[in-house]
Write an enzyme that holds these catalytic residues in place. Sequence first.
Site, short mmCIF file in Angstrom:
data_model
loop_
_atom_site.label_atom_id
_atom_site.label_comp_id
_atom_site.label_asym_id
_atom_site.label_seq_id
_atom_site.Cartn_x
_atom_site.Cartn_y
_atom_site.Cartn_z
CD GLU A 184 -2.81 -1.26 -0.01
OE1 GLU A 184 -2.99 -0.25 -0.71
OE2 GLU A 184 -3.27 -2.38 -0.31
CD GLU A 198 -3.02 -3.38 -7.41
OE1 GLU A 198 -2.21 -3.59 -6.50
OE2 GLU A 198 -4.02 -2.66 -7.24
ZN LIG Z 1 -2.54 -2.63 -4.68
#
Ligand SMILES: [Zn+2]
Length: 275
Positions: free
Chosen positions: A129, A184
């Site tokens: 994160e 990501e």
């Molecule tokens: Zn993520």
Amino acid sequence: MAKRACCILISVALLVVVPHCTMIRQQLGMAVLPTQTEVQLGQELAEQVEQEEPVLPDAYIQNYVDGVFQQLVVHSTRDRPDIVYRVRVLDDPRQVNAFALPGGFIYVYTGLMLLAENEAELAGVLAHELGHVVARHSANRLATQMGVSLLTSIALGEEPGQLAVLASQLIGASTMAAFSREDEREADLYGLRYAAAAGYDPRGLETFFEKLYNLEGGARRGVFEGMLASHPDTRERIELLQRRIEQGGYTAGRLEEERYGQVLARLRQGYGLEE
Ligand SMILES: [Zn+2]
């Protein structure tokens, strides 16, 4: 004004042509959403999240997670020193999720903590994160969703009150909305790096993804930022992390299973779950 918008559009074109250049992406994020505006927006969103989702009323667990988080923040701050990073635990044992708002506001649900087996896994997720924040992924996503011109007007103070409106529009749909696959992967690699730099076992994020991948149906259906557990991307991400760990010369690190076990026992007890 027209000239400024034009420069931003050129940066958008560069982003498409050179997708792997993090530097350009970070500059784009900065151009579209200056730090001050990003933090203001993050604060608005954080207030709304905490009105709608209960924050876990357990200072011991909040402090514990913050302790893990601060070990990672030492490293993310080197890459992005212009914001204050903050973490809160949200009280929902059915949500296997964590997310980052713009401006360094990070949340993790107790459902994700219940699925993790050791501190290295939790650290891997939190570090992932942090990667989204460091790489300013929110700004790129916002530019796509909201349009560069609106964000530029807000940043220049030309649209007073728009920040709150924007926050309320975003909150319903987007705190869990998927980042791009590339975002990501990039956040995964930041996550690996920060967790290992803090002395954790570099496989934490990978082994957590394995658990997510193996989850089947039921109330605790695996979601991580809106991603279904069985999503093929999860398998790809696991393989990318494995390759990077092999190639990167990472050494084994701390799992902190025992300490995490105590936290888990406390959480489970709070929810009346069997040991
Ligand atoms: Zn993520």
